[in-house]
Design a protein around this motif. Structure first.
Motif, short mmCIF file in Angstrom:
data_model
loop_
_atom_site.label_atom_id
_atom_site.label_comp_id
_atom_site.label_asym_id
_atom_site.label_seq_id
_atom_site.Cartn_x
_atom_site.Cartn_y
_atom_site.Cartn_z
N SER A 31 0.83 -1.21 0.00
CA SER A 31 0.00 0.00 0.00
C SER A 31 0.86 1.26 0.00
O SER A 31 0.62 2.19 -0.78
N ASP A 32 1.90 1.28 0.84
CA ASP A 32 2.78 2.45 0.91
C ASP A 32 3.56 2.66 -0.38
O ASP A 32 3.83 3.80 -0.78
N SER A 33 3.90 1.54 -1.06
CA SER A 33 4.69 1.66 -2.29
C SER A 33 3.89 2.29 -3.43
O SER A 33 4.46 2.78 -4.40
N LYS A 61 -0.15 10.02 1.17
CA LYS A 61 0.50 10.81 2.22
C LYS A 61 0.61 10.03 3.53
O LYS A 61 1.60 10.14 4.24
N GLN A 62 -0.41 9.24 3.83
CA GLN A 62 -0.43 8.51 5.10
C GLN A 62 0.23 7.15 4.93
O GLN A 62 -0.27 6.28 4.23
#
Length: 241
Positions: free
Chosen positions: A133-135, A139-140
């Motif tokens: 998900s972060d990749s 912003k979060q």
């Protein structure tokens, strides 16, 4: 004990690689559930040869490392991971992490299955999902908080909802076979193939519809034969004991 480097966002888990399957509709291997079913069959025959390794997760990839030599065995960039799932309590391997990966050079994806004892599969699944998900941006960032939760003593994250576990194989009865066919028909309905077959009853069957019907019937038969083979293997194992 498994270590987690929160500052560098690198986590390492001791796992057992159980097996890898190629996801291929012709082999009736389409979903993670199909892989678990086949794993049970191999286990009944005593044909699961597990290998201890370290599964590492970072912001770019999931990699597998040899426990003793520390050399990298596999590297799966996050963009190649199509699906990650935890399968809890499905069989004698009660904490399975399933990874579906497909490199650009591959025509069909691979399904990798790992038994996770020291840190349970549902926690590792949360780690990998948050890294993926972060990749993708945003912003979060989810992973730092996920790692903090995993690193807490005696922490648990509820496993994802799943269908009720099948009854242990005892005898292959007509009811068993019918339930398998019903289950497979339900899955086919989700994929859209069932509607094509249903429409065939209302309209003249086209070549495409005929192919879909034949393909589905073959896969149903493969599932039924696997159930019978599983039962026979259980009988042979009991006789040898």
């Amino acid at each position: 004990r498994d270590s987690m480097g929160l500052m560098s966002a690198i986590s390492r888990y001791h796992v057992e690689h159980l097996t890898t399957f190629v996801l291929d509709r012709k082999e009736a291997m389409v979903t993670v559930d199909d892989g678990i079913r086949k794993l049970k069959l191999l286990d009944a025959k005593g044909k699961v040869w597990s290998q201890d390794m370290i599964l590492q997760v970072d912001e770019k990839a999931v990699s597998l490392t040899d426990v003793e030599l520390q050399n990298e065995l596999e590297n799966f960039p996050l963009v190649t991971i199509q699906h990650c799932q935890a399968v809890m309590g499905a069989c004698s391997y009660d904490s399975i992490l399933a990874l579906v990966c497909k490199e650009p050079t591959q025509s069909k994806p691979d399904l990798h299955l790992f038994q996770c004892d020291e840190v349970k599969a549902n926690l590792i699944h949360q780690d990998i999902d948050s890294a993926i998900s972060d990749s993708k941006g945003g912003k979060q960032k989810k992973r730092p908080e996920t790692l903090r939760i995993i690193s807490r003593p005696d922490t648990t994250i509820p496993p994802p909802p799943r269908a009720p576990a099948p009854m242990p194989p005892g005898t292959v009865t007509q009811v068993d076979v019918r339930s398998r066919v019903a289950a497979w028909s339900a899955w086919a309905s989700e994929q859209g193939d069932y509607e094509k077959v249903k429409n065939y009853q209302e309209h003249e069957e086209t070549a495409e519809m005929a192919a879909a019907r034949i393909d589905r019937d073959v896969q149903i038969l493969n599932h039924i034969l696997d159930d019978i083979e599983f039962f026979i293997a259980k009988l042979q194992k009991a006789a040898e004991a």
